[in-house]
Design an enzyme around this catalytic site. Sequence first.
Site, PDB file in Angstrom:
ATOM      1  N   ASP A   1      52.967  15.913  77.243  1.00 54.12           N
ATOM      2  CA  ASP A   1      53.739  16.635  76.389  1.00 54.12           C
ATOM      3  C   ASP A   1      52.657  17.430  75.464  1.00 54.12           C
ATOM      4  O   ASP A   1      51.434  17.320  75.533  1.00 54.12           O
ATOM      5  CB  ASP A   1      54.493  15.658  75.543  1.00 54.12           C
ATOM      6  CG  ASP A   1      53.745  14.334  74.998  1.00 54.12           C
ATOM      7  OD1 ASP A   1      52.491  14.344  74.847  1.00 54.12           O
ATOM      8  OD2 ASP A   1      54.348  13.252  74.858  1.00 54.12           O
TER       9      ASP A   1
ATOM     10  N   HIS B   1      59.901   5.392  72.054  1.00 58.75           N
ATOM     11  CA  HIS B   1      59.598   6.500  72.925  1.00 58.75           C
ATOM     12  C   HIS B   1      58.543   6.524  73.652  1.00 58.75           C
ATOM     13  O   HIS B   1      57.691   5.934  73.529  1.00 58.75           O
ATOM     14  CB  HIS B   1      59.685   7.782  71.754  1.00 58.75           C
ATOM     15  CG  HIS B   1      58.374   8.076  71.191  1.00 58.75           C
ATOM     16  ND1 HIS B   1      58.225   7.903  69.629  1.00 58.75           N
ATOM     17  CD2 HIS B   1      57.000   8.277  71.658  1.00 58.75           C
ATOM     18  CE1 HIS B   1      56.989   8.248  69.199  1.00 58.75           C
ATOM     19  NE2 HIS B   1      56.154   8.186  70.544  1.00 58.75           N
TER      20      HIS B   1
ATOM     21  N   ASN C   1      59.576   3.078  68.019  1.00 59.16           N
ATOM     22  CA  ASN C   1      60.949   3.197  68.302  1.00 59.16           C
ATOM     23  C   ASN C   1      61.166   3.469  69.695  1.00 59.16           C
ATOM     24  O   ASN C   1      62.345   3.464  70.174  1.00 59.16           O
ATOM     25  CB  ASN C   1      61.367   4.660  67.464  1.00 59.16           C
ATOM     26  CG  ASN C   1      61.073   5.697  68.130  1.00 59.16           C
ATOM     27  OD1 ASN C   1      60.322   5.842  69.010  1.00 59.16           O
ATOM     28  ND2 ASN C   1      61.332   6.936  67.680  1.00 59.16           N
TER      29      ASN C   1
ATOM     30  N   GLU D   1      62.965  10.677  72.547  1.00 58.68           N
ATOM     31  CA  GLU D   1      63.205   9.863  71.547  1.00 58.68           C
ATOM     32  C   GLU D   1      64.447   9.093  71.604  1.00 58.68           C
ATOM     33  O   GLU D   1      65.147   9.685  72.466  1.00 58.68           O
ATOM     34  CB  GLU D   1      63.112  10.941  70.220  1.00 58.68           C
ATOM     35  CG  GLU D   1      62.055  11.567  69.856  1.00 58.68           C
ATOM     36  CD  GLU D   1      60.997  10.774  69.111  1.00 58.68           C
ATOM     37  OE1 GLU D   1      60.982   9.426  69.244  1.00 58.68           O
ATOM     38  OE2 GLU D   1      60.134  11.459  68.311  1.00 58.68           O
TER      39      GLU D   1
END
Length: 241
Positions: free
Chosen positions: A67, A138, A136, A143
Site C-alpha cells: 500500500d 486490518h 482493528n 479496514e
Amino acid sequence: MKVIITKDYNEMSKLAANMIKETVNEKPNSVLGLATGSTPEGLYNNLIEMNRNGEIDFSNVTTINLDEYIGLNGDNPQSYRYFMNNKLFDHININKERTFVPSGVAENIEEEAKNYDKKIDELGGIDVQILGIGVNGHIGFNEPDEVLIAGTHKTGLTQSTIEANSRFFDKIEDVPTEAITMGLGQILKSKKIILIVKGTNKADVVRELLKGVITTNNPSTMLNMHRDVTILMEEEVSKLI
C-alpha cells in the site's frame, strides 16, 4: 494455518528473515510481497545483515508492496516508498526497478490500482507475502467494513488507524486519511503468507482470527481461507489469547 510462538520480537524477526532466505535461495527470482510499519523493521534489519554476509542474494528478486498513502510521493519521508528505500532497498543488492509500490500521487488512482493488479499477475503472483496486522484487524489498508474489495483500490482510513499511524507524523492532522491498498482477494492469491504479530494490543483481533470465523469486521479473519499461512507471534501476545 500454522502458529509459531517466539520468545520475543528479535527471535520473531530472525525467524521471518530465515523463511524469506529459504524462499529466495530456493527460487532466486522470487516475488516477495512486503509490508511497512514498525512490525517488519526487525525482519528487514536481518535481511540486510544476511545480504551483507552473502547468505541471501536479491539481485534477481522482485518486490511488491501492499500500500501507499494517497497524496504522498516517494520523496516524502512519510511515504511507504521512502520507508522501503530507507529501511531495506538502499542497503541490499536489489534492482530498484523491480521494487513496486503503488503510487499515491497517480493522476488516476483507479487506473493505478487496476495496473498494479495487472503487474502482479504478469509477474506470476507473489511467492511469499509478509503481513502485519492492525489493532482493528486490518491487513494492508483493508479496514473493517460491511464489504471488502478484492482487488487493489483506493480506501479511506479509520480513525483508529489514523491514530495508530500518527506516531510517525509530527501531529495527527498530518496523517493522510486515504490510501491505495492491495485488496484481500489479491493478497490471498499469494502462494504463502507470513503474518507477523507484534504488540499485546493485537491479542483481541488475533484471538478472533484463530477462532476460524470469517467476518469483514475483522479483515484478518479472511486469512482462514488461505491454505498456507504461518503466524509468528511474540510469547507475550500468545499469553493473552
